[in-house]
Motif scaffolding. Sequence first.
Motif, mmCIF file in Angstrom:
data_model
loop_
_atom_site.group_PDB
_atom_site.id
_atom_site.type_symbol
_atom_site.label_atom_id
_atom_site.label_comp_id
_atom_site.label_asym_id
_atom_site.label_seq_id
_atom_site.Cartn_x
_atom_site.Cartn_y
_atom_site.Cartn_z
ATOM 1 N N HIS A 22 0.820 -1.205 0.000
ATOM 2 C CA HIS A 22 0.000 0.000 0.000
ATOM 3 C C HIS A 22 0.859 1.263 0.000
ATOM 4 O O HIS A 22 0.582 2.205 -0.713
ATOM 5 C CB HIS A 22 -0.935 0.005 1.204
ATOM 6 C CG HIS A 22 -1.759 1.240 1.310
ATOM 7 N ND1 HIS A 22 -2.770 1.513 0.418
ATOM 8 C CD2 HIS A 22 -1.700 2.284 2.154
ATOM 9 C CE1 HIS A 22 -3.305 2.676 0.725
ATOM 10 N NE2 HIS A 22 -2.680 3.165 1.773
ATOM 11 N N ASP A 23 1.908 1.254 0.751
ATOM 12 C CA ASP A 23 2.799 2.410 0.816
ATOM 13 C C ASP A 23 4.239 1.936 0.666
ATOM 14 O O ASP A 23 4.904 1.616 1.653
ATOM 15 C CB ASP A 23 2.622 3.141 2.141
ATOM 16 C CG ASP A 23 3.375 4.455 2.175
ATOM 17 O OD1 ASP A 23 4.228 4.684 1.289
ATOM 18 O OD2 ASP A 23 3.122 5.255 3.079
ATOM 19 N N PRO A 24 4.717 1.846 -0.589
ATOM 20 C CA PRO A 24 6.075 1.337 -0.787
ATOM 21 C C PRO A 24 7.142 2.185 -0.114
ATOM 22 O O PRO A 24 8.167 1.671 0.322
ATOM 23 C CB PRO A 24 6.249 1.323 -2.300
ATOM 24 C CG PRO A 24 5.124 2.104 -2.855
ATOM 25 C CD PRO A 24 4.055 2.186 -1.818
ATOM 26 N N GLY A 25 6.906 3.476 0.002
ATOM 27 C CA GLY A 25 7.883 4.328 0.688
ATOM 28 C C GLY A 25 8.017 3.948 2.146
ATOM 29 O O GLY A 25 9.122 3.877 2.689
ATOM 30 N N LEU A 26 6.884 3.659 2.775
ATOM 31 C CA LEU A 26 6.915 3.248 4.175
ATOM 32 C C LEU A 26 7.606 1.900 4.316
ATOM 33 O O LEU A 26 8.384 1.689 5.239
ATOM 34 C CB LEU A 26 5.483 3.175 4.704
ATOM 35 C CG LEU A 26 5.306 2.975 6.191
ATOM 36 C CD1 LEU A 26 6.005 4.089 6.966
ATOM 37 C CD2 LEU A 26 3.831 2.938 6.527
ATOM 38 N N THR A 27 7.337 1.001 3.383
ATOM 39 C CA THR A 27 7.991 -0.304 3.399
ATOM 40 C C THR A 27 9.502 -0.150 3.252
ATOM 41 O O THR A 27 10.278 -0.790 3.958
ATOM 42 C CB THR A 27 7.443 -1.195 2.263
ATOM 43 O OG1 THR A 27 6.032 -1.323 2.427
ATOM 44 C CG2 THR A 27 8.073 -2.568 2.277
ATOM 45 N N LEU A 28 9.928 0.723 2.348
ATOM 46 C CA LEU A 28 11.352 0.957 2.134
ATOM 47 C C LEU A 28 12.004 1.562 3.378
ATOM 48 O O LEU A 28 13.087 1.138 3.790
ATOM 49 C CB LEU A 28 11.562 1.871 0.930
ATOM 50 C CG LEU A 28 12.993 2.181 0.552
ATOM 51 C CD1 LEU A 28 13.735 0.897 0.186
ATOM 52 C CD2 LEU A 28 13.027 3.143 -0.609
ATOM 53 N N LEU A 29 11.332 2.518 3.991
ATOM 54 C CA LEU A 29 11.881 3.119 5.202
ATOM 55 C C LEU A 29 11.956 2.105 6.341
ATOM 56 O O LEU A 29 12.936 2.072 7.082
ATOM 57 C CB LEU A 29 11.039 4.322 5.628
ATOM 58 C CG LEU A 29 11.196 5.564 4.772
ATOM 59 C CD1 LEU A 29 10.216 6.641 5.225
ATOM 60 C CD2 LEU A 29 12.608 6.083 4.812
ATOM 61 N N ALA A 30 10.926 1.262 6.449
ATOM 62 C CA ALA A 30 10.946 0.233 7.498
ATOM 63 C C ALA A 30 12.085 -0.752 7.262
ATOM 64 O O ALA A 30 12.791 -1.136 8.201
ATOM 65 C CB ALA A 30 9.606 -0.497 7.534
ATOM 66 N N ALA A 31 12.281 -1.150 6.008
ATOM 67 C CA ALA A 31 13.364 -2.090 5.693
ATOM 68 C C ALA A 31 14.719 -1.457 5.975
ATOM 69 O O ALA A 31 15.612 -2.102 6.530
ATOM 70 C CB ALA A 31 13.276 -2.528 4.234
ATOM 71 N N SER A 32 14.891 -0.186 5.617
ATOM 72 C CA SER A 32 16.178 0.469 5.877
ATOM 73 C C SER A 32 16.405 0.613 7.381
ATOM 74 O O SER A 32 17.518 0.467 7.858
ATOM 75 C CB SER A 32 16.264 1.822 5.169
ATOM 76 O OG SER A 32 15.326 2.725 5.698
ATOM 77 N N HIS A 33 15.339 0.880 8.112
ATOM 78 C CA HIS A 33 15.460 0.975 9.575
ATOM 79 C C HIS A 33 15.870 -0.371 10.161
ATOM 80 O O HIS A 33 16.708 -0.441 11.057
ATOM 81 C CB HIS A 33 14.145 1.443 10.186
ATOM 82 C CG HIS A 33 14.213 1.605 11.669
ATOM 83 N ND1 HIS A 33 13.843 0.608 12.539
ATOM 84 C CD2 HIS A 33 14.640 2.632 12.422
ATOM 85 C CE1 HIS A 33 14.030 1.014 13.765
ATOM 86 N NE2 HIS A 33 14.505 2.249 13.731
ATOM 87 N N ASP A 34 15.269 -1.454 9.653
ATOM 88 C CA ASP A 34 15.629 -2.798 10.123
ATOM 89 C C ASP A 34 17.099 -3.104 9.882
ATOM 90 O O ASP A 34 17.717 -3.853 10.624
ATOM 91 C CB ASP A 34 14.770 -3.862 9.438
ATOM 92 C CG ASP A 34 13.310 -3.792 9.868
ATOM 93 O OD1 ASP A 34 13.014 -3.148 10.892
ATOM 94 O OD2 ASP A 34 12.469 -4.389 9.162
ATOM 95 N N LEU A 35 17.671 -2.514 8.844
ATOM 96 C CA LEU A 35 19.083 -2.733 8.520
ATOM 97 C C LEU A 35 20.005 -1.756 9.253
ATOM 98 O O LEU A 35 21.212 -1.790 9.068
ATOM 99 C CB LEU A 35 19.301 -2.615 7.009
ATOM 100 C CG LEU A 35 18.624 -3.696 6.178
ATOM 101 C CD1 LEU A 35 18.727 -3.363 4.690
ATOM 102 C CD2 LEU A 35 19.248 -5.050 6.461
ATOM 103 N N GLY A 36 19.419 -0.858 10.049
ATOM 104 C CA GLY A 36 20.229 0.050 10.842
ATOM 105 C C GLY A 36 20.466 1.411 10.214
ATOM 106 O O GLY A 36 21.283 2.178 10.701
ATOM 107 N N PHE A 37 19.768 1.723 9.126
ATOM 108 C CA PHE A 37 19.917 3.020 8.488
ATOM 109 C C PHE A 37 18.811 3.953 8.951
ATOM 110 O O PHE A 37 17.754 3.523 9.370
ATOM 111 C CB PHE A 37 19.827 2.888 6.957
ATOM 112 C CG PHE A 37 20.937 2.100 6.360
ATOM 113 C CD1 PHE A 37 22.150 2.683 6.075
ATOM 114 C CD2 PHE A 37 20.768 0.750 6.074
ATOM 115 C CE1 PHE A 37 23.182 1.950 5.523
ATOM 116 C CE2 PHE A 37 21.787 0.007 5.525
ATOM 117 C CZ PHE A 37 22.992 0.613 5.246
#
Length: 82
Positions: A22-37
């Motif tokens: 639904h919100d690819p930007g949110l998904t991308l931010l969540a994934a980057s956060h999970d990786l420590g960024f």
Amino acid sequence: MSAAVQRRDLRRAKAHLADRLHDPGLTLLAASHDLGFSLRYNWGDGALLKFHERVKEALDPRGVIAPGKSGIWPERFRGQSH
């Protein structure tokens, strides 16, 4: 496994996928956060635009998918008058 259980599981999987897409930007931010960024918004130097340009380059290196949409141009066109 019964057909009813399979249909229920398929509905759950589709709902989960729809929520994530639904919100690819949110998904991308969540994934980057999970990786420590973390993404810091520094509006003075265009950090968000630079971030979007890098993501666009990674996903579309030839720049053929919607060039210029939302102000994000392929690298070969940046700096030119459009």
